[in-house]
Design a protein around this motif. Structure first.
Motif, mmCIF file in Angstrom:
data_model
loop_
_atom_site.group_PDB
_atom_site.id
_atom_site.type_symbol
_atom_site.label_atom_id
_atom_site.label_comp_id
_atom_site.label_asym_id
_atom_site.label_seq_id
_atom_site.Cartn_x
_atom_site.Cartn_y
_atom_site.Cartn_z
ATOM 1 N N ARG A 180 0.864 -1.179 0.000
ATOM 2 C CA ARG A 180 0.000 0.000 0.000
ATOM 3 C C ARG A 180 0.902 1.232 0.000
ATOM 4 N NH1 ARG A 180 -2.604 0.115 6.160
ATOM 5 N NH2 ARG A 180 -0.806 1.127 7.183
ATOM 6 N N VAL A 181 0.424 2.273 -0.660
ATOM 7 C CA VAL A 181 1.153 3.541 -0.710
ATOM 8 C C VAL A 181 0.210 4.636 -0.202
ATOM 9 C CG1 VAL A 181 2.335 5.226 -2.163
ATOM 10 C CG2 VAL A 181 2.575 2.771 -2.642
ATOM 11 N N ASP A 182 0.570 5.217 0.927
ATOM 12 C CA ASP A 182 -0.207 6.323 1.480
ATOM 13 C C ASP A 182 0.287 7.639 0.891
ATOM 14 O OD1 ASP A 182 -1.715 4.652 3.036
ATOM 15 O OD2 ASP A 182 -0.567 4.979 4.871
ATOM 16 N N VAL A 183 -0.645 8.447 0.424
ATOM 17 C CA VAL A 183 -0.335 9.799 -0.051
ATOM 18 C C VAL A 183 -0.544 10.723 1.145
ATOM 19 C CG1 VAL A 183 -0.857 11.586 -1.749
ATOM 20 C CG2 VAL A 183 -1.219 9.168 -2.319
ATOM 21 N N ARG B 147 -4.923 6.671 -0.399
ATOM 22 C CA ARG B 147 -4.167 5.414 -0.290
ATOM 23 C C ARG B 147 -4.400 4.566 -1.532
ATOM 24 N NH1 ARG B 147 -5.032 2.254 5.142
ATOM 25 N NH2 ARG B 147 -3.417 3.732 5.796
ATOM 26 N N VAL B 148 -3.332 3.940 -2.010
ATOM 27 C CA VAL B 148 -3.406 2.996 -3.121
ATOM 28 C C VAL B 148 -2.954 1.631 -2.603
ATOM 29 C CG1 VAL B 148 -2.572 2.417 -5.430
ATOM 30 C CG2 VAL B 148 -2.878 4.826 -4.780
ATOM 31 N N LYS B 149 -3.811 0.621 -2.759
ATOM 32 C CA LYS B 149 -3.476 -0.741 -2.306
ATOM 33 C C LYS B 149 -3.401 -1.669 -3.511
ATOM 34 C CE LYS B 149 -5.089 -2.304 1.548
ATOM 35 N NZ LYS B 149 -5.984 -2.803 2.643
ATOM 36 N N PHE B 150 -2.394 -2.538 -3.506
ATOM 37 C CA PHE B 150 -2.237 -3.486 -4.604
ATOM 38 C C PHE B 150 -1.393 -4.657 -4.141
ATOM 39 C CE2 PHE B 150 0.990 -0.229 -4.727
ATOM 40 C CZ PHE B 150 2.169 -0.875 -5.001
ATOM 41 N N GLU B 151 -1.454 -5.735 -4.891
ATOM 42 C CA GLU B 151 -0.634 -6.922 -4.598
ATOM 43 C C GLU B 151 0.271 -7.200 -5.786
ATOM 44 O OE1 GLU B 151 -0.995 -11.586 -3.136
ATOM 45 O OE2 GLU B 151 -2.792 -10.467 -3.735
ATOM 46 N N ILE B 152 1.567 -7.327 -5.506
ATOM 47 C CA ILE B 152 2.535 -7.614 -6.551
ATOM 48 C C ILE B 152 2.708 -9.125 -6.682
ATOM 49 C CG2 ILE B 152 4.954 -7.439 -7.240
ATOM 50 C CD1 ILE B 152 5.093 -4.725 -6.001
ATOM 51 N N ILE B 153 2.446 -9.644 -7.874
ATOM 52 C CA ILE B 153 2.670 -11.065 -8.157
ATOM 53 C C ILE B 153 3.603 -11.175 -9.359
ATOM 54 C CG2 ILE B 153 0.409 -11.702 -7.237
ATOM 55 C CD1 ILE B 153 -0.576 -12.060 -10.082
#
Length: 365
Positions: A332-335, A345-351
């Motif tokens: 997650r990246v909090d602005v 906030r941007v949430k994502f999963e890296i696969i």
């Protein structure tokens, strides 16, 4: 004849008030959403200042009338309708605050404060009989003063930080003290009678706002996130951004990019955000990159990358950061601002990427 009309009007208001208030509230909220566009426009602030001025006038007049000063037929009519007008004005104020604060709010962080505003908006319709009580008037008025000062002062100064917050609180205290002093000249006995309640109420509201601020539950108004997402590539040419991204699933209709990010070691991962700020506003913004530690059930900060923004653009000031040294897993990246206030906030999963992907493309002018 006039006395008869007065009695009929009073009876009509008493009978239909329970229907008029909710309709007025709903209509006002819709109108505010459609008309209140930018927090830094003079017309938007004029509307709120007009609401506050009418509220102050109504409170002062109702207490003048109670002391039987300057009493005649016109003033009797005014006394009849002012409690209803005061209710509409407070409803308009909290409707406007709800519009502005919700645009700036990150719901997962600021929901307690937004819940307070919603409660005030709905509760305003439930306490008609209290609109003749001095302590109730002043408590709601002080809450409105503080809620307005929180974004009026930063707009005027051009930044947000702890010093500006304290100045906002100080302005709200100054305004309510002026109103109380005016009321003391009109009816010193009423102020003396209610002083303990008023002091306790003002201290409680002031303390509540500060607790919410220092626990990051008040949104960083007047800043608001217009857009944000995770991207595979960003090309910039003058004021034009070319963005490459994975399209979100149909059930993630509110997201701009997919919450699943296919990544190959060595590739860059970009976070792009557009943040609205008022004209002449200067602020440092950071992207706080965090990965989720499954074993210890906590988010770990991996990096904090920042850039400065300038206000005035309707679509928001655009900027991005990127990382190449990442790990597979949930991110997650909090602005955030430099004092840790979360704008979004941007949430994502890296696969792991096993094959070539065709990315969607967006042009942001």
């Amino acid at each position: 004849m006039i006395k008869k009309i007065y009695k009929k009007t009073k009876a009509w208001l008493d009978k239909y008030e329970k229907y008029l208030s909710p309709v007025a509230m709903g209509f006002g909220f819709v109108i505010d959403n459609l008309t209140l566009q930018r927090i830094d426009l003079w017309i938007e602030n004029l509307v709120i200042i007009t609401y506050l001025s009418i509220a102050v006038f109504s409170i002062l007049y109702l207490n003048i009338y109670k002391k039987k000063k300057y009493k005649n037929r016109f003033l009797s009519w005014l006394n009849l309708i002012l409690p209803f007008i005061l209710q509409i004005v407070f409803g308009g104020l909290f409707s406007a605050f709800m519009v502005f604060y919700s645009r700036s709010a990150t719901l997962f962080v600021s929901w307690p404060f937004l819940l307070i505003l919603v409660s005030m908006l709905i509760g305003n319709e439930l306490f008609r009989e209290r609109y003749e009580r001095l302590n109730f008037h002043l408590s709601i008025l002080y809450l409105a003063f503080f809620a307005y000062s929180v974004f009026a002062v930063p707009v005027l100064v051009g930044r947000i930080d702890v010093d500006i917050w304290m100045a906002s609180g100080g302005l709200s205290l100054l305004l309510i003290i002026v109103v109380i002093l005016l009321l003391h000249r009109i009816d010193p006995e009423a102020i003396k009678k209610n002083k303990d309640y008023l002091l306790g109420s003002i201290i409680f509201i002031y303390a509540l706002f500060n607790v919410l601020y220092f626990t990051n539950l008040i949104p960083p108004i007047p800043l608001s996130l217009k857009s944000a997402g995770v991207y595979h590539g960003i090309n910039r040419s003058d004021s034009r951004y070319e963005l490459f991204f994975e399209k979100p699933a149909w059930y993630e209709f509110w997201k701009e990019t997919s919450s699943t990010y296919h990544w190959q070691k060595g590739e860059r991962v970009y976070i792009f955000s557009a943040i609205f700020a008022p004209t002449r506003f200067k602020q440092k913004i950071y992207h706080k990159w965090q990965i989720y530690d499954e074993e210890n059930n906590e988010w770990l900060e991996r990096d904090r990358l920042g850039y400065s923004i300038s206000g005035g653009r309707d679509g928001g000031y655009r900027g991005y950061t990127y990382k190449t040294n990442l790990e597979l897993g949930k991110w997650r990246v909090d602005v955030i601002t430099d004092d840790e206030k979360i704008i979004g906030r941007v949430k994502f999963e890296i696969i792991e990427k096993n094959s070539d992907l065709i990315f969607d493309q967006e042009i942001n002018n």
